[in-house]
Design a protein around this motif. Structure first.
Motif, PDB file in Angstrom:
ATOM      1  N   GLU A 109     -19.009 -18.996 -55.478  1.00  0.00           N
ATOM      2  CA  GLU A 109     -19.061 -19.725 -54.208  1.00  0.00           C
ATOM      3  C   GLU A 109     -17.694 -20.284 -53.845  1.00  0.00           C
ATOM      4  O   GLU A 109     -16.911 -20.650 -54.714  1.00  0.00           O
ATOM      5  CB  GLU A 109     -20.045 -20.895 -54.321  1.00  0.00           C
ATOM      6  CG  GLU A 109     -21.482 -20.449 -54.327  1.00  0.00           C
ATOM      7  CD  GLU A 109     -22.441 -21.620 -54.412  1.00  0.00           C
ATOM      8  OE1 GLU A 109     -21.966 -22.755 -54.587  1.00  0.00           O
ATOM      9  OE2 GLU A 109     -23.648 -21.383 -54.311  1.00  0.00           O
ATOM     10  N   PHE A 110     -17.426 -20.361 -52.561  1.00  0.00           N
ATOM     11  CA  PHE A 110     -16.256 -21.069 -52.070  1.00  0.00           C
ATOM     12  C   PHE A 110     -16.723 -22.119 -51.085  1.00  0.00           C
ATOM     13  O   PHE A 110     -17.724 -21.921 -50.402  1.00  0.00           O
ATOM     14  CB  PHE A 110     -15.301 -20.124 -51.328  1.00  0.00           C
ATOM     15  CG  PHE A 110     -14.704 -19.070 -52.204  1.00  0.00           C
ATOM     16  CD1 PHE A 110     -13.782 -19.418 -53.173  1.00  0.00           C
ATOM     17  CD2 PHE A 110     -15.050 -17.746 -52.051  1.00  0.00           C
ATOM     18  CE1 PHE A 110     -13.217 -18.449 -53.980  1.00  0.00           C
ATOM     19  CE2 PHE A 110     -14.491 -16.771 -52.855  1.00  0.00           C
ATOM     20  CZ  PHE A 110     -13.574 -17.127 -53.823  1.00  0.00           C
ATOM     21  N   ALA A 111     -15.966 -23.210 -51.013  1.00  0.00           N
ATOM     22  CA  ALA A 111     -16.231 -24.171 -49.950  1.00  0.00           C
ATOM     23  C   ALA A 111     -15.450 -23.689 -48.732  1.00  0.00           C
ATOM     24  O   ALA A 111     -14.250 -23.480 -48.804  1.00  0.00           O
ATOM     25  CB  ALA A 111     -15.754 -25.551 -50.360  1.00  0.00           C
TER      26      ALA A 111
ATOM     27  N   LYS B 281     -15.791  -7.769 -52.657  1.00  0.00           N
ATOM     28  CA  LYS B 281     -15.306  -6.879 -53.719  1.00  0.00           C
ATOM     29  C   LYS B 281     -14.201  -7.534 -54.527  1.00  0.00           C
ATOM     30  O   LYS B 281     -14.242  -7.560 -55.761  1.00  0.00           O
ATOM     31  CB  LYS B 281     -14.772  -5.564 -53.107  1.00  0.00           C
ATOM     32  CG  LYS B 281     -15.771  -4.835 -52.232  1.00  0.00           C
ATOM     33  CD  LYS B 281     -15.218  -3.512 -51.729  1.00  0.00           C
ATOM     34  CE  LYS B 281     -14.024  -3.637 -50.823  1.00  0.00           C
ATOM     35  NZ  LYS B 281     -14.300  -4.271 -49.519  1.00  0.00           N
ATOM     36  N   THR B 282     -13.201  -8.083 -53.810  1.00  0.00           N
ATOM     37  CA  THR B 282     -12.080  -8.702 -54.514  1.00  0.00           C
ATOM     38  C   THR B 282     -12.542  -9.906 -55.322  1.00  0.00           C
ATOM     39  O   THR B 282     -12.126 -10.104 -56.466  1.00  0.00           O
ATOM     40  CB  THR B 282     -10.995  -9.106 -53.505  1.00  0.00           C
ATOM     41  OG1 THR B 282     -10.511  -7.929 -52.860  1.00  0.00           O
ATOM     42  CG2 THR B 282      -9.848  -9.820 -54.184  1.00  0.00           C
ATOM     43  N   THR B 283     -13.431 -10.696 -54.739  1.00  0.00           N
ATOM     44  CA  THR B 283     -13.928 -11.871 -55.443  1.00  0.00           C
ATOM     45  C   THR B 283     -14.651 -11.460 -56.724  1.00  0.00           C
ATOM     46  O   THR B 283     -14.447 -12.062 -57.778  1.00  0.00           O
ATOM     47  CB  THR B 283     -14.875 -12.658 -54.525  1.00  0.00           C
ATOM     48  OG1 THR B 283     -14.210 -12.903 -53.286  1.00  0.00           O
ATOM     49  CG2 THR B 283     -15.263 -13.976 -55.148  1.00  0.00           C
TER      50      THR B 283
ATOM     51  N   THR C 237     -12.662  -0.085 -53.643  1.00  0.00           N
ATOM     52  CA  THR C 237     -12.121   0.699 -52.537  1.00  0.00           C
ATOM     53  C   THR C 237     -13.074   0.651 -51.351  1.00  0.00           C
ATOM     54  O   THR C 237     -14.252   0.344 -51.501  1.00  0.00           O
ATOM     55  CB  THR C 237     -11.921   2.169 -52.960  1.00  0.00           C
ATOM     56  OG1 THR C 237     -11.409   2.908 -51.854  1.00  0.00           O
ATOM     57  CG2 THR C 237     -13.231   2.805 -53.403  1.00  0.00           C
ATOM     58  N   HIS C 238     -12.562   0.900 -50.166  1.00  0.00           N
ATOM     59  CA  HIS C 238     -13.496   1.141 -49.083  1.00  0.00           C
ATOM     60  C   HIS C 238     -13.406   2.592 -48.627  1.00  0.00           C
ATOM     61  O   HIS C 238     -13.911   2.964 -47.582  1.00  0.00           O
ATOM     62  CB  HIS C 238     -13.305   0.154 -47.916  1.00  0.00           C
ATOM     63  CG  HIS C 238     -11.903   0.061 -47.444  1.00  0.00           C
ATOM     64  ND1 HIS C 238     -11.171  -1.087 -47.502  1.00  0.00           N
ATOM     65  CD2 HIS C 238     -11.105   0.987 -46.923  1.00  0.00           C
ATOM     66  CE1 HIS C 238      -9.978  -0.859 -47.033  1.00  0.00           C
ATOM     67  NE2 HIS C 238      -9.909   0.385 -46.668  1.00  0.00           N
ATOM     68  N   ASP C 239     -12.744   3.404 -49.463  1.00  0.00           N
ATOM     69  CA  ASP C 239     -12.547   4.812 -49.148  1.00  0.00           C
ATOM     70  C   ASP C 239     -13.525   5.632 -49.983  1.00  0.00           C
ATOM     71  O   ASP C 239     -13.387   5.781 -51.196  1.00  0.00           O
ATOM     72  CB  ASP C 239     -11.090   5.173 -49.483  1.00  0.00           C
ATOM     73  CG  ASP C 239     -10.785   6.636 -49.233  1.00  0.00           C
ATOM     74  OD1 ASP C 239     -11.740   7.406 -48.977  1.00  0.00           O
ATOM     75  OD2 ASP C 239      -9.607   7.003 -49.301  1.00  0.00           O
TER      76      ASP C 239
HETATM   77  N1  LIG Z   1     -10.198 -18.403 -52.101  1.00  0.00           N
HETATM   78  C1  LIG Z   1     -11.157 -18.315 -51.169  1.00  0.00           C
HETATM   79  N2  LIG Z   1     -11.571 -19.423 -50.502  1.00  0.00           N
HETATM   80  C2  LIG Z   1     -12.545 -19.359 -49.559  1.00  0.00           C
HETATM   81  N3  LIG Z   1     -13.157 -18.218 -49.205  1.00  0.00           N
HETATM   82  C3  LIG Z   1     -12.791 -17.074 -49.817  1.00  0.00           C
HETATM   83  C4  LIG Z   1     -11.764 -17.064 -50.821  1.00  0.00           C
HETATM   84  N4  LIG Z   1     -11.620 -15.781 -51.245  1.00  0.00           N
HETATM   85  C5  LIG Z   1     -12.494 -15.045 -50.538  1.00  0.00           C
HETATM   86  N5  LIG Z   1     -13.212 -15.808 -49.690  1.00  0.00           N
HETATM   87  C6  LIG Z   1     -14.286 -15.341 -48.789  1.00  0.00           C
HETATM   88  O1  LIG Z   1     -15.178 -14.585 -49.546  1.00  0.00           O
HETATM   89  C7  LIG Z   1     -15.596 -13.432 -48.850  1.00  0.00           C
HETATM   90  C8  LIG Z   1     -15.330 -12.199 -49.664  1.00  0.00           C
HETATM   91  O2  LIG Z   1     -13.936 -11.992 -49.745  1.00  0.00           O
HETATM   92  P1  LIG Z   1     -13.299 -10.816 -50.601  1.00  0.00           P
HETATM   93  O3  LIG Z   1     -11.839 -10.968 -50.532  1.00  0.00           O
HETATM   94  O4  LIG Z   1     -13.910 -10.814 -51.937  1.00  0.00           O
HETATM   95  O5  LIG Z   1     -13.745  -9.534 -49.800  1.00  0.00           O
HETATM   96  P2  LIG Z   1     -13.303  -8.015 -49.997  1.00  0.00           P
HETATM   97  O6  LIG Z   1     -14.561  -7.239 -50.091  1.00  0.00           O
HETATM   98  O7  LIG Z   1     -12.340  -7.903 -51.102  1.00  0.00           O
HETATM   99  O8  LIG Z   1     -12.619  -7.690 -48.619  1.00  0.00           O
HETATM  100  P3  LIG Z   1     -11.387  -6.715 -48.320  1.00  0.00           P
HETATM  101  O9  LIG Z   1     -11.936  -5.335 -48.291  1.00  0.00           O
HETATM  102  O10 LIG Z   1     -10.957  -7.175 -46.971  1.00  0.00           O
HETATM  103  O11 LIG Z   1     -10.372  -6.954 -49.383  1.00  0.00           O
HETATM  104  C9  LIG Z   1     -14.885 -13.457 -47.522  1.00  0.00           C
HETATM  105  O12 LIG Z   1     -15.758 -13.940 -46.550  1.00  0.00           O
HETATM  106  C10 LIG Z   1     -13.744 -14.413 -47.738  1.00  0.00           C
HETATM  107  O13 LIG Z   1     -13.479 -15.085 -46.538  1.00  0.00           O
END
Ligand SMILES: Nc1ncnc2c1ncn2[C@@H]1O[C@H](COP(=O)(O)OP(=O)(O)OP(=O)(O)O)[C@@H](O)[C@H]1O
Ligand code: SF4
Ligand SMILES: [Mg+2]
Lengths: 307, 343
Positions: free
Chosen positions: A10-12, A44-46, A200-202
């Motif tokens: 979770e993020f705030a 994905k990144t999270t 990836t999104h590819d």
């Molecule tokens: N440090 C953070 N603080 C608050 N919200 C965050 C943070 N990191 C990510 N988010 C939110 O979490 C959600 C998922 O982000 P994430 O970067 O994981 O997506 P992603 O799938 O990697 O996207 P992309 O393909 O654009 O890289 C998004 O809505 C983003 O705004």
């Protein structure tokens, strides 16, 4: 080997809680390459950062070799040698003021590995930069994008990890060198038995290198399974929509509605506001979280009707 | 590091050095041009100021118009403006800054006598301000929004907006008389006591005199170093190489020390030098308030007379050193940053 169990993060965000990852089960086996696909912002990144221990989960656990990941400094440091990271933009991933040697030697120095120079040279040649000595004193800006990404990969390999987590590893590279970097990942798997989670999104990329694919939507895996099955006979309407935008696809499904917002997760099936085939149950009845299974599976009420 | 450069790399060094030399030369050329413009501007600027120097010098003494004319002739003020101008330029390029109207001595000598105290004061203040500002700024920027960050930013914004003379006068008032239980501990005028002892006692005496002017200068300039360093570090915090270093197992403090701070330092130090004029301006005010016998005070006194040659001389020296500092900062920046070095 590396496993997420019911993981949520979770993020705030502007006073509200954003569930960027909301209950994910995912496993990467030894010597396996898993692709994690999904549109921008789906988490994905999270998920990748949490698997690396860079982000602490709000719920669930990361398992490595059957043991839950501990966030104590010493144990986390030991974990870093097992699971390494490759990011999208190699230019940003390298400190511009460090030479290639210093960049690659950083990991071995942190972990006080013996024979630093040999470790660095080996890592560089395994990453395809040969002869390695020629690159020692180069600065990142003197290299091409592909070479830079090889340096980043060498920096990860220098720790002799078991798993690479690569977040869009070729998205910022020229099309001509993408294939080379992907071939490198495949060779590392074959030669060293390295596992990889490739974000990836590819979908074409996923098709080319992954054994298994996991499709993520709004913080959750909605479909997963062996690459051929998921990409050739997708079961989830979201996977179908993703695949339909590929050039060879006969009919296009255009996703309508707002892009998903992790602070407002819809009730029932989280995909229902944008789903083509949404029906009664979808809006209210929640779906089970998919387990980390090898076989093809999808989280959709339609499938229950069929079966 | 124990790695020797390979032959091919040594070969490639030469064009890089040439490029650097060309860059340095072009910068030096630019600096020379600025300096010439400053020389021209200085001459006209100080002749636009109101006040007749000869009358000012004659103040309090009874002088006939003939005597005034004689004095004007002696100072070269009876010549036409173009003549005065060419005379001025000719002397200046020969490093002759003329003779002070008031002191009747070469301006260069007067500057020589005063420059030491100015360097002592500004040097000490700069070292303290830069060290403190960079240290605090780095910590604040590394954890933006933290309590330390909010505290630091608030302090620096207050100090930034306080005028130098106001802060100086405040300190002067508090410490001259003492306020309530605080006695007037620090001397508020000059650089040394009349009865200053020799040897180590003298050093101590000067140090005591320096506390208040130094404090004022530090307070006023350190805020900008803090804010600049903070924003430079903030730029590095989100960088991928910081994440990569963390993922390799580097401790948070080490990530800051080994990656973020060195990379943020370069732009910060450059900016610090680029804004050296700010420090010089502060020095003039501080010296005037605390009667610190330096260049700033010399300049300040010269304005009150007005003593054209002395004003010109000090002004020129100060301006030219600011230009030289800026140029040096620029060249050193290029020398140290591998990205721009060969670009
Ligand atoms: N440090 C953070 N603080 C608050 N919200 C965050 C943070 N990191 C990510 N988010 C939110 O979490 C959600 C998922 O982000 P994430 O970067 O994981 O997506 P992603 O799938 O990697 O996207 P992309 O393909 O654009 O890289 C998004 O809505 C983003 O705004
Ligand atoms: S559950 Fe319903 S809304 Fe969700 S994907 Fe399946 S059909 Fe669409
Ligand atoms: Mg991402």
């Amino acid at each position: 080997m590396l496993e997420a169990r019911n993981l949520s993060v979770e993020f705030a965000s502007r006073g509200r809680r954003a569930r960027a990852v909301d209950g994910v089960n995912l496993a990467v086996g030894a010597g396996e390459i898993v692709a994690l696909v999904g549109e921008s912002g789906c988490g994905k990144t999270t998920l990748a950062r949490t698997l690396l221990g860079l982000e602490k989960p709000a719920g669930g656990e990361v398992f490595y070799d059957g043991k839950p990941l501990s966030y104590k400094a010493r144990e986390l440091k030991a974990y870093r040698r097992r699971v390494q990271l490759v990011l999208q933009d190699p230019t940003g991933s390298l400190n511009p003021r460090q030479t290639v040697y210093e960049a690659v030697a950083e990991g071995p120095r942190i972990h006080k590995l013996p024979d630093e120079e040999k470790v660095v040279a080996d890592a560089l040649s395994r990453a395809g930069l040969r002869p390695p000595e020629r690159f020692f004193l180069r600065y990142p800006h003197e290299l091409s994008g592909g070479q830079r990404q090889r340096v980043v990969i060498a920096g990860a390999l220098a720790l002799n990890p078991d798993v690479l987590i690569a977040d869009e590893p070729v998205a910022s590279l020229d099309a001509s060198v993408r294939g080379e970097i992907l071939a490198l990942l495949l060779r590392l798997r074959d030669d060293l038995g390295l596992s990889a989670l490739v974000v990836t999104h590819d979908l074409g990329l996923a098709w080319n290198i992954a054994d298994r694919v996991a499709v993520m939507y709004l913080g959750r895996i909605v479909e997963s399974g062996p690459t051929e099955q998921v990409l050739q006979s997708p079961q989830h309407p979201y996977t179908k929509a993703l695949l339909s935008v590929l050039p060879e696809s006969p009919e296009k499904i255009v996703l309508t509605g707002e892009p998903p917002d992790p602070t407002r997760i819809p009730s029932g099936c989280r995909f229902h506001p944008r789903c083509q085939v949404v029906f009664g149950d979808c809006r209210t009845v929640p779906l089970q979280i998919l387990p980390a299974a090898e076989t093809q599976q999808a989280a959709c009420h339609l499938l229950k009707l069929d079966g | 590091m124990t790695v020797a450069p390979s032959a091919s790399q040594e070969l490639e060094e030469t064009p890089v050095r040439n490029g650097m030399l060309r860059y340095a030369l072009s910068k030096a050329g630019g600096a020379l041009l600025s300096i010439s413009m400053v020389i021209v501007a200085t001459f006209f600027l100080f002749r636009l100021l109101p006040g007749d120097p000869v009358r000012a010098l004659a103040q309090g003494r009874n002088m006939t118009p003939e005597q005034l004319d004689l004095e004007r002739h002696r100072l070269g003020l009876d010549k036409s403006l173009p003549e005065q101008f060419f005379q001025f330029v000719k002397q200046t390029v020969q490093f002759d800054l003329g003779t002070s109207y008031e002191y009747k001595r070469p301006v260069l000598d007067l500057i020589g006598e005063r420059i030491g105290s100015t360097l002592l004061l500004t040097g000490t203040a700069l070292v303290i301000a830069v060290t403190l500002g960079i240290w605090q700024g780095a910590r604040a920027g590394w954890k933006p929004g933290s309590r330390f960050d909010r505290f630091s930013t608030a302090i620096s914004l207050v100090l930034w907006s306080v005028p130098t003379f106001w802060l100086g006068l405040l300190l002067l008032m508090v410490f001259a008389a003492g306020v309530g239980p605080i006695p007037g501990v620090f001397p508020t005028r000059g650089i040394e006591s009349v009865d200053a002892p020799d040897g180590f006692g003298y050093v101590l005496d000067v140090a005591k005199h320096m506390v208040l002017p130094c404090l004022t200068m530090v307070a006023v300039v350190y805020a900008q170093y803090l804010l600049v360093m903070r924003s430079s570090v903030l730029d590095e915090v989100g960088q991928d190489y910081v994440t990569t270093a963390r993922a390799k197992g580097l401790k948070d403090d080490d990530v800051r020390r080994k990656h973020a701070v060195p990379n943020a330092l370069l732009p910060t130090v450059t900016l610090v030098f680029m804004r050296i004029g700010f420090v010089v301006g502060g020095a003039v005010t501080v010296e005037a308030i605390f009667s610190w016998p330096g260049l700033g005070q010399l300049f300040y006194e010269a304005i009150r007379v007005p003593d054209f040659t002395l004003m010109q001389g000090t002004f020129l020296l100060i301006t030219v050193s600011v230009i030289v500092m800026n140029t040096l900062a620029d060249v050193v920046y290029h020398l140290l940053d591998p990205r721009v070095r060969s670009a």
